[in-house]
Enzyme design. Structure first.
Site, PDB file in Angstrom:
ATOM      1  NE  ARG A 271      -3.418  -2.280   2.150  1.00 52.20           N
ATOM      2  CZ  ARG A 271      -3.939  -2.730   3.415  1.00 52.20           C
ATOM      3  NH1 ARG A 271      -5.255  -1.941   4.272  1.00 52.20           N
ATOM      4  NH2 ARG A 271      -5.326  -3.993   3.114  1.00 52.20           N
TER       5      ARG A 271
ATOM      6  CB  SER B 205      -8.313  -2.100   2.908  1.00 57.08           C
ATOM      7  OG  SER B 205      -8.885  -2.996   3.570  1.00 57.08           O
ATOM      8  CG  HIS B 206      -8.118  -0.026   6.283  1.00 57.79           C
ATOM      9  ND1 HIS B 206      -7.582  -1.065   6.697  1.00 57.79           N
ATOM     10  CD2 HIS B 206      -7.857   0.594   7.430  1.00 57.79           C
ATOM     11  CE1 HIS B 206      -6.504  -1.014   7.355  1.00 57.79           C
ATOM     12  NE2 HIS B 206      -7.020   0.554   7.218  1.00 57.79           N
TER      13      HIS B 206
ATOM     14  CG  ASP C  20     -12.642  -2.563   4.413  1.00 61.59           C
ATOM     15  OD1 ASP C  20     -14.247  -3.125   3.945  1.00 61.59           O
ATOM     16  OD2 ASP C  20     -11.913  -3.137   4.616  1.00 61.59           O
TER      17      ASP C  20
ATOM     18  CG  ASP D  74     -10.817  -4.902   0.901  1.00 61.99           C
ATOM     19  OD1 ASP D  74     -11.184  -3.266   1.715  1.00 61.99           O
ATOM     20  OD2 ASP D  74      -9.809  -5.541   0.674  1.00 61.99           O
TER      21      ASP D  74
ATOM     22  CG  ASP E 241     -11.344  -6.899   3.488  1.00 62.04           C
ATOM     23  OD1 ASP E 241     -12.212  -5.822   3.558  1.00 62.04           O
ATOM     24  OD2 ASP E 241     -10.145  -7.482   3.371  1.00 62.04           O
ATOM     25  NE  ARG E 242     -10.553  -3.161   7.309  1.00 65.16           N
ATOM     26  CZ  ARG E 242      -9.806  -2.788   8.257  1.00 65.16           C
ATOM     27  NH1 ARG E 242     -10.129  -1.976   9.515  1.00 65.16           N
ATOM     28  NH2 ARG E 242      -8.173  -3.097   8.436  1.00 65.16           N
TER      29      ARG E 242
ATOM     30  CB  THR F 232      -2.218  -8.900  13.181  1.00 70.51           C
ATOM     31  OG1 THR F 232      -2.202  -8.489  14.564  1.00 70.51           O
ATOM     32  CG2 THR F 232      -3.129  -7.607  11.939  1.00 70.51           C
TER      33      THR F 232
ATOM     34  CD  GLU G 295      -7.590 -10.106  11.750  1.00 70.08           C
ATOM     35  OE1 GLU G 295      -6.439  -9.863  12.060  1.00 70.08           O
ATOM     36  OE2 GLU G 295      -7.449  -9.758  10.008  1.00 70.08           O
TER      37      GLU G 295
ATOM     38  CB  SER H 287      -9.495  -5.150  12.561  1.00 67.93           C
ATOM     39  OG  SER H 287      -8.420  -5.926  11.848  1.00 67.93           O
TER      40      SER H 287
ATOM     41  CE  LYS I 262     -10.630  -7.551   7.118  1.00 64.78           C
ATOM     42  NZ  LYS I 262      -9.171  -7.819   6.439  1.00 64.78           N
TER      43      LYS I 262
HETATM   44  C1  VG1 Z   1      -4.848  -3.839   9.820  1.00 63.53           C
HETATM   45  C2  VG1 Z   1      -5.925  -4.745  11.109  1.00 63.53           C
HETATM   46  C3  VG1 Z   1      -6.170  -6.198  10.333  1.00 63.53           C
HETATM   47  C4  VG1 Z   1      -6.485  -6.610   9.476  1.00 63.53           C
HETATM   48  C5  VG1 Z   1      -5.615  -5.599   8.307  1.00 63.53           C
HETATM   49  C6  VG1 Z   1      -6.284  -6.164   6.863  1.00 63.53           C
HETATM   50  O1  VG1 Z   1      -3.433  -3.780   9.889  1.00 63.53           O
HETATM   51  O2  VG1 Z   1      -5.549  -4.404  12.123  1.00 63.53           O
HETATM   52  O3  VG1 Z   1      -6.164  -6.898  11.239  1.00 63.53           O
HETATM   53  O4  VG1 Z   1      -5.788  -7.602   9.400  1.00 63.53           O
HETATM   54  O5  VG1 Z   1      -5.853  -4.725   8.249  1.00 63.53           O
HETATM   55  O6  VG1 Z   1      -7.230  -5.451   6.847  1.00 63.53           O
HETATM   56  P1  VG1 Z   1      -2.557  -3.820  10.533  1.00 63.53           P
HETATM   57  O7  VG1 Z   1      -1.663  -4.313  10.552  1.00 63.53           O
HETATM   58  O8  VG1 Z   1      -2.274  -1.996   9.462  1.00 63.53           O
HETATM   59  O9  VG1 Z   1      -2.846  -3.308  12.247  1.00 63.53           O
HETATM   60  V1  VG1 Z   1      -8.262  -5.210   4.925  1.00 63.53           V
HETATM   61  O10 VG1 Z   1      -9.221  -4.377   5.775  1.00 63.53           O
HETATM   62  O11 VG1 Z   1      -6.691  -3.166   5.667  1.00 63.53           O
HETATM   63  O12 VG1 Z   1      -7.201  -5.657   3.787  1.00 63.53           O
HETATM   64 CO    CO Z   2     -10.759  -4.118   3.908  1.00 68.29          CO
END
Ligand code: VG1
Ligand code: CO
Length: 560
Positions: A24, A116-117, A288, A290, A292-293, A357, A376, A378, A389
Site C-alpha cells: 500500500r 482496503s480501508h 470498508d 474493498d 471485507d470489513r 494479525t 479480527e 479490526s 473476511k
Molecule cells: C489491519 C488490521 C488487521 C487486518 C488488516 C487488513 O492491519 O489490524 O486486523 O487484517 O488491517 O485488513 P494493521 O497491520 O494495520 O493493524 V484490510 O480490510 O485493510 O485488508
Molecule cells: Co479491507
C-alpha cells in the site's frame, strides 16, 4: 493478428515489501514509471512455472487508478504466459468476491487492487495484493519471495499493443506470439451473489426483511461508504431480500469514495452511527472500501464489538444452512482480538486458535479442515466459505441470527453476556506518527516487558490493581505447515486474564500507526460502559509504553 511480447528494462524500487495485506502506497508512488509494472512482474514471477497456462482473477475496489492498473495487469499477464484472466467489469471486484472466484474457477490466484480501508483518490492510497489458489492472501513465505524479486528486478514483460475494453462483459481471445490468451470480463457481482444464496436461506431472510413473516419490515441502514460493496449491497439487499431503497446508502463505488474514509468504525462511519442513533432502525452496518470489513450496530446505535460479533455468530451457527450442511469445525481469532469466541468454543468443545494479525494466518487451518469461523478485532469476520473476511456475509449472518432468535441486537448481546460473561475491549489508534520514535517506543517497551523482573509486578490505577502474569512479543507457529511468525505484537497478560497489546500497523502507506488494544473479562459485571471499565488499564498501558512521550500524542486518532 499475432501480438508480440516486449522485454522492458527496469530498475528496482526500494520498499516494495508487502505489509499485513499487500503493498500500500500513495497513488503518486504507484504511478511512477515502472513502479506498478515491477511489482506486478514480481507477483507473476513468484508463481514460478505454475504461471504458464494458468488462470488468474483480477479486480479491485474501484478506487482511483484501479482501472489503469487492471489494464496493465492484462498486458503483463499476457506477456508472462498466463492463459486466461477473469477480470471484474470496470476492474471492480470486492476482496471476498475475488476469493470466491479464485476458488470457484480453480484459478492459480488473484491480483486484488485495493488499499482496503485507506482513503482513495489521486492524493491518497492505492494497493496491490496477491491471493493464492486457496483464495486467501499470500502467506509470508510467498510475499517475501515477491519482495526479493522486486529488489533484483532488471526487466519486465509486456504486450504493449494489447487493447482491451474492460467496461463490457464478454470474452476476447488473443494470439500472443502463437499462444492463445483469453480475457473474460465478468459481471462483478453475479458469482458472489450466487455464493451467498448457497450459504444462507434467502427465502427465509426475504420474508423476515420484508416483514412478511413478522408483520413489520426489518428497518436497516446499510452504508457502503461509496466503496466496492455498493453494487453487491443493491443486488442482495434490495433485489434479492426485498429491502426498501432507503435501507441502503452510499452505494455508488467512487474513485475517491466521495471523500469518505471507508473504514467502518465509530469514527469514520460517523454518519451511520449518528443516523441510527437518532432514527428508528433495527440494524445498521457499514463496510470498508474493498468489502471485507463490517461494523454492526443495533437500535439506537448499540455498538457490537467485532470480538463479540464473532462470539455471537459462533454461538448461533446453526441458524445458517451452510453450517448445518458442512458441520462446525474450530474457531479462531487474531491475537489482539478479545477472547469472547474462545468461551463459545470451549462450551461447544471446539478447537480455538489464536493467530497473528492478518487474514493470511487463517488459511492453512481452514484448508486443513480445522477452522470454520474466525475474526479480527479490526472489523473482520468470516468463514471457510472463502479465504478472506467478508463484510456482507457478516451482515447476512447477523440478520440470520436476528431471524432465528426473534430478538433485537442489544438483547442478543445482553443474553450472550449473561451466559458467557463479557470481554470489554477497546482499541486506540494513533495514526500517522513519525516512524523512528514509534520503533524506539516498541523496542524500549519490549525490553521492559521481557526483563525477568517484569513478571509478578503490580500496577495500580483508578482503584484497581493488576499483576503481570506473562509478557512477550507474540510469536506463532502454524499448526499445519509449522512456519513461524515472530514479533507479532507486544503482549502483557495479567493474572485476571486482562491484556494490554501494542503493535505497529502494517497497512499504512506512510509514517507509523500505533495500535493499543485493551481487553478485560468480567463474569458478572457485564452491563458497564467499556470506556469506564477499561480506563485504569488504559492508563497503565500508557504508563508502561510511555506512548505520549514517544509519539507526542495525548489522544488517539480513532477509538474503537
Ligand atoms: C489491519 C488490521 C488487521 C487486518 C488488516 C487488513 O492491519 O489490524 O486486523 O487484517 O488491517 O485488513 P494493521 O497491520 O494495520 O493493524 V484490510 O480490510 O485493510 O485488508
Ligand atoms: Co479491507
Amino acid at each position: 493478428m499475432s501480438l508480440t511480447v516486449e522485454i522492458v528494462a527496469t530498475k528496482p524500487y526500494e520498499g516494495q515489501k508487502p505489509g499485513t495485506s499487500g503493498l500500500r502506497k500513495k497513488v503518486k508512488v504507484f504511478t511512477q514509471p515502472n513502479y506498478t509494472e515491477n511489482f506486478v512482474q514480481a507477483i507473476l514471477e513468484a508463481n514460478g512455472a505454475a504461471l504458464v497456462g494458468s488462470t488468474l482473477v483480477v479486480g479491485g475496489d474501484g478506487r482511483f487508478y484501479c482501472k489503469e492498473a487492471a489494464e496493465l495487469i492484462v498486458r503483463l499477464s499476457a506477456a508472462n504466459g498466463v492463459s486466461k484472466l477473469l477480470v471484474g467489469q470496470n476492474g471492480i471486484l470486492s476482496t471476498p468476491a475475488v476469493s470466491s472466484l479464485i476458488r470457484h474457477n480453480k484459478a492459480l490466484g488473484g491480483i486484488v487492487l485495493t488499499a482496503s480501508h485507506n482513503p482513495g483518490g489521486p492524493e491518497n492510497d492505492f494497493g496491490i495484493k496477491f491471493n493464492c489458489e486457496n483464495g486467501g492472501p499470500a502467506p509470508d513465505a510467498f510475499t517475501n519471495h515477491i519482495y526479493k524479486i522486486t529488489t533484483e528486478i532488471k526487466e519486465y514483460k509486456l504486450v504493449r499493443n494489447l487493447q482491451i475494453d474492460i467496461s463490457k462483459v464478454g470474452v476476447t481471445s488473443f494470439d500472443i506470439s502463437g499462444k492463445p490468451f483469453t480475457v473474460e470480463v465478468i459481471d462483478s457481482v453475479a458469482n458472489y451473489v450466487r455464493h451467498m444464496e448457497e450459504i444462507f436461506d434467502f427465502a427465509k431472510l426475504k420474508d423476515f426483511v420484508s416483514g412478511k413473516a413478522t408483520g413489520k419490515p426489518l428497518k436497516m441502514r446499510i452504508d457502503a461508504m461509496n466503496g466496492v460493496t455498493g453494487s453487491y449491497v443493491r443486488e442482495i439487499f434490495l433485489n434479492r431480500l426485498g429491502a426498501t431503497e432507503s435501507s441502503v446508502v452510499h452505494t455508488t463505488p467512487l474513485p475517491d469514495f466521495g471523500g469518505l474514509h471507508p473504514d467502518p468504525n465509530l469514527t469514520y462511519a460517523k454518519d451511520l452511527v449518528d443516523t441510527v442513533a437518532h432514527g428508528d432502525y433495527d440494524i445498521g452496518a457499514a463496510f470498508d472500501g474493498d468489502g471485507d470489513r463490517n461494523m454492526i450496530i443495533g437500535s439506537k446505535a448499540f455498538f457490537v464489538t467485532p470480538s463479540d460479533s464473532l462470539a455471537v455468530i459462533a454461538h448461533y451457527l446453526e441458524a445458517i444452512p451452510y453450517f448445518q450442511k458442512n458441520g462446525v469445525q474450530g474457531f479462531a481469532r487474531s491475537m489482539p482480538t478479545a477472547s469472547a469466541v474462545d468461551l463459545v468454543g470451549r462450551k461447544l468443545g471446539k478447537e480455538v486458535f489464536e493467530v497473528p494479525t492478518g487474514w493470511k494466518y487463517f488459511g492453512n487451518l481452514m484448508d486443513a479442515g480445522r477452522l470454520c469461523l474466525c475474526g479480527e478485532e479490526s472489523f473482520g469476520t468470516g468463514s471457510n466459505h472463502i479465504r478472506e473476511k467478508d463484510g456482507i456475509w457478516a451482515v447476512l449472518a447477523w440478520i440470520s441470527v436476528m431471524q432465528h432468535t426473534g430478538k433485537g441486537i442489544e438483547d442478543i448481546l445482553k443474553q450472550h453476556w449473561s451466559v458467557y460473561g463479557r470481554n470489554y475491549f477497546t482499541r486506540y489508534d494513533y495514526e500517522e506518527c513519525a516512524s523512528d520514535p514509534c520503533n524506539e517506543m516498541v523496542s524500549t517497551m519490549e525490553k521492559t516487558i521481557t526483563a525477568p523482573e517484569f513478571v509478578g509486578k503490580s500496577y495500580s490505577s483508578g482503584g484497581k490493581t493488576y499483576k503481570v502474569k506473562e509478557a512477550d512479543n507474540f510469536s506463532y507457529t502454524d499448526p499445519v505447515d509449522k512456519s513461524v511468525a515472530t514479533k507479532q505484537g507486544l503482549r502483557i497478560v495479567f493474572e485476571d486474564g486482562s491484556r494490554i497489546v501494542v503493535r505497529l500497523s502494517g497497512t499504512g502507506s506512510s509514517g507509523a500507526t500505533v495500535r493499543l488494544y485493551i481487553d478485560s473479562y468480567e463474569k458478572e459485571n457485564v452491563l458497564g460502559q467499556a470506556s469506564v471499565m477499561l480506563k485504569p488499564l488504559i492508563d497503565i498501558a500508557l504508563e508502561i509504553s510511555q506512548l505520549p512521550k514517544f509519539t507526542g500524542r495525548n489522544a488517539p486518532t480513532v477509538i474503537t
